[in-house]
Design a protein around this motif. Structure first.
Motif, PDB file in Angstrom:
ATOM      1  N   LEU A   1      41.588  42.221  45.011  1.00  0.00           N
ATOM      2  CA  LEU A   1      42.318  43.003  45.370  1.00  0.00           C
ATOM      3  C   LEU A   1      43.890  42.785  45.107  1.00  0.00           C
ATOM      4  O   LEU A   1      44.420  43.613  44.776  1.00  0.00           O
ATOM      5  N   ALA A   2      43.922  41.815  44.954  1.00  0.00           N
ATOM      6  CA  ALA A   2      45.394  41.424  44.273  1.00  0.00           C
ATOM      7  C   ALA A   2      46.423  41.820  43.019  1.00  0.00           C
ATOM      8  O   ALA A   2      47.295  41.772  42.894  1.00  0.00           O
ATOM      9  N   ALA A   3      44.580  42.002  42.055  1.00  0.00           N
ATOM     10  CA  ALA A   3      46.155  42.625  40.618  1.00  0.00           C
ATOM     11  C   ALA A   3      45.642  44.139  40.992  1.00  0.00           C
ATOM     12  O   ALA A   3      46.617  44.155  39.524  1.00  0.00           O
ATOM     13  N   ARG A   4      45.315  44.537  42.030  1.00  0.00           N
ATOM     14  CA  ARG A   4      46.201  45.916  42.020  1.00  0.00           C
ATOM     15  C   ARG A   4      47.052  46.209  43.058  1.00  0.00           C
ATOM     16  O   ARG A   4      47.782  47.086  43.015  1.00  0.00           O
ATOM     17  N   TRP A   5      47.326  44.917  43.848  1.00  0.00           N
ATOM     18  CA  TRP A   5      48.323  45.633  44.745  1.00  0.00           C
ATOM     19  C   TRP A   5      49.827  43.876  44.555  1.00  0.00           C
ATOM     20  O   TRP A   5      50.792  44.804  45.112  1.00  0.00           O
TER      21      TRP A   5
ATOM     22  N   VAL B   1      46.639  33.117  37.033  1.00  0.00           N
ATOM     23  CA  VAL B   1      47.828  33.896  36.608  1.00  0.00           C
ATOM     24  C   VAL B   1      47.789  34.794  35.899  1.00  0.00           C
ATOM     25  O   VAL B   1      48.237  35.904  35.566  1.00  0.00           O
ATOM     26  N   GLU B   2      47.031  34.293  34.436  1.00  0.00           N
ATOM     27  CA  GLU B   2      47.139  35.279  33.334  1.00  0.00           C
ATOM     28  C   GLU B   2      46.134  36.684  33.712  1.00  0.00           C
ATOM     29  O   GLU B   2      47.034  38.113  33.108  1.00  0.00           O
ATOM     30  N   ALA B   3      45.275  36.365  34.252  1.00  0.00           N
ATOM     31  CA  ALA B   3      44.267  37.869  35.260  1.00  0.00           C
ATOM     32  C   ALA B   3      45.531  38.389  35.710  1.00  0.00           C
ATOM     33  O   ALA B   3      45.087  39.998  35.361  1.00  0.00           O
ATOM     34  N   LEU B   4      45.924  37.836  36.382  1.00  0.00           N
ATOM     35  CA  LEU B   4      46.423  38.539  37.747  1.00  0.00           C
ATOM     36  C   LEU B   4      47.996  38.931  37.122  1.00  0.00           C
ATOM     37  O   LEU B   4      48.696  39.968  37.791  1.00  0.00           O
ATOM     38  N   VAL B   5      48.555  38.835  36.000  1.00  0.00           N
ATOM     39  CA  VAL B   5      49.851  39.865  35.676  1.00  0.00           C
ATOM     40  C   VAL B   5      49.438  40.289  34.474  1.00  0.00           C
ATOM     41  O   VAL B   5      50.132  41.577  34.028  1.00  0.00           O
ATOM     42  N   ALA B   6      47.896  40.305  34.308  1.00  0.00           N
ATOM     43  CA  ALA B   6      47.233  41.144  32.946  1.00  0.00           C
ATOM     44  C   ALA B   6      47.037  42.969  33.869  1.00  0.00           C
ATOM     45  O   ALA B   6      46.504  43.773  34.053  1.00  0.00           O
ATOM     46  N   ARG B   7      46.816  42.463  35.578  1.00  0.00           N
ATOM     47  CA  ARG B   7      46.273  43.627  36.139  1.00  0.00           C
ATOM     48  C   ARG B   7      45.200  43.959  35.957  1.00  0.00           C
ATOM     49  O   ARG B   7      44.563  44.736  36.291  1.00  0.00           O
ATOM     50  N   ASP B   8      44.220  42.389  35.548  1.00  0.00           N
ATOM     51  CA  ASP B   8      42.523  43.013  35.309  1.00  0.00           C
ATOM     52  C   ASP B   8      42.268  42.151  35.986  1.00  0.00           C
ATOM     53  O   ASP B   8      42.466  40.763  37.067  1.00  0.00           O
ATOM     54  N   ALA B   9      41.046  43.669  36.936  1.00  0.00           N
ATOM     55  CA  ALA B   9      41.248  43.028  38.480  1.00  0.00           C
ATOM     56  C   ALA B   9      39.357  42.101  38.345  1.00  0.00           C
ATOM     57  O   ALA B   9      39.399  41.186  39.222  1.00  0.00           O
TER      58      ALA B   9
END
Length: 251
Positions: free
Chosen positions: A98-102, A206-214
Motif C-alpha cells: 500500500l505504501a508503494a501507492r501512497w 527502498v528500491e521497490a518503493l522508489v520504483a512504486r512497484d507494489a
C-alpha cells in the motif's frame, strides 16, 4: 476510554515492557507466579499499576491470571515467535504494498536517509565489536541501541505511509508488544553476514518503493521479516538455558 494522565500512561507502558522483557529473557520463568506485592516492591510502585500491567500482559498472552491464585508466566515458545514473525511478514508486506501507492516523495526521501543511517550504525556496531576481538564489549551498547532505533524508524516510516490506520495499528501492536524485546536480545548475536543481509533487504525494499512497484515492495518486506524471524528462532533454540541457583532463581 483511558482517563489516565499522559505521564501515568507512559509509566504504565514502561512497567509492561519491563516485565515483558524479563519474561522474554528468562528472568521470570515459564510457570513462575508473579505476585502483585512483590512486583510493586521491585518496581517501587503501588499495586494499582501492577494490576493493570498484569491485565495487559494477559491480553498479550504472556501471563495467565486465575481467581485466588494470581498471575503465572506463559513465556512464548519458539513456535509462537515464529508464527508471530510470519504474521508480521504478511501484515508488513501488505502495508509496504500500500505504501508503494501512497508514500509521498518527501517520505521516500526520509526513508532513504534513515536507510543510510541504518547502514552507518551497522558499520559502527561491527567496528566496535571487531575491535574487542571477541571479548565482552560493553561499548557496543550505544551503537546497538542506535541501530535498533534506526531499524524501528525505517519500518515505522513505511507502515505509517500505507494509508490504512487499522493496519498500521495492528502492526504497531504486534511488533511493539511481542518482538521488540527479542530484537534487543538478539542483535549482538547477528554476525556480520547476517547484518549485511539485513541491510540488503532494506535496500531492496527502498528500491521497490522508489520504483512504486507494489508487488515487489510487498515481496521484499515479507522476505525481510520472514528471514529475521528464522534468525531469531534459530538464535533462541541455540541459546544456552539459564542456570539456576539453589534457590531456583535464574542467573
Amino acid at each position: 476510554m483511558d482517563e489516565r494522565e499522559p505521564g501515568e500512561t507512559d509509566r504504565l507502558q514502561q512497567l509492561v515492557e519491563s516485565i515483558a522483557a524479563k519474561i522474554f529473557n528468562g528472568t521470570y520463568a515459564p510457570g513462575q507466579k508473579l505476585r502483585q506485592e512483590t512486583l510493586a516492591e521491585e518496581y517501587d510502585v503501588s499495586r494499582t499499576p501492577v494490576r493493570e500491567a498484569l491485565r495487559q500482559l494477559e491480553i498479550k498472552g504472556l501471563v495467565v491470571q486465575q481467581r485466588r491464585y494470581g498471575a503465572t508466566v506463559l513465556a512464548p515458545t519458539t513456535k509462537d515467535i515464529g508464527a508471530n514473525y510470519w504474521l508480521r511478514g504478511e501484515l508488513e508486506g501488505m502495508a509496504t504494498e500500500l505504501a508503494a501507492r501512497w508514500i509521498s516523495d518527501a517520505d521516500l526521501h526520509r526513508l532513504q536517509i534513515v536507510h543510510a543511517e541504518c547502514v552507518a550504525s551497522v558499520r559502527a556496531l561491527h567496528e566496535t565489536v571487531n575491535a574487542a576481538g571477541g571479548a565482552p564489549c560493553p561499548t557496543a551498547a550505544e551503537p546497538m541501541r542506535h541501530w535498533v532505533v534506526k531499524n524501528q524508524a525505517f519500518h515505522a516510516l513505511i507502515y505509517s505511509a500505507c494509508g490504512n490506520a487499522s493496519l498500521e495499528r495492528s502492526i504497531r501492536d504486534l511488533h511493539l508488544d511481542y518482538t521488540r524485546n527479542i530484537l534487543n536480545m538478539t542483535v549482538l548475536g547477528m554476525h556480520e553476514s547476517r547484518m549485511r543481509k539485513n541491510i540488503e533487504h532494506h535496500a531492496a525494499i527502498v528500491e521497490a518503493l522508489v520504483a512504486r512497484d507494489a508487488l515487489a515492495s510487498r515481496d521484499a518486506m515479507r522476505t525481510h521479516i520472514q528471514a529475521s524471524g528464522a534468525f531469531v528462532v534459530d538464535w533462541l533454540e541455540k541459546r544456552p538455558a539459564p542456570r539456576r541457583s539453589r534457590t531456583g532463581r535464574r542467573f
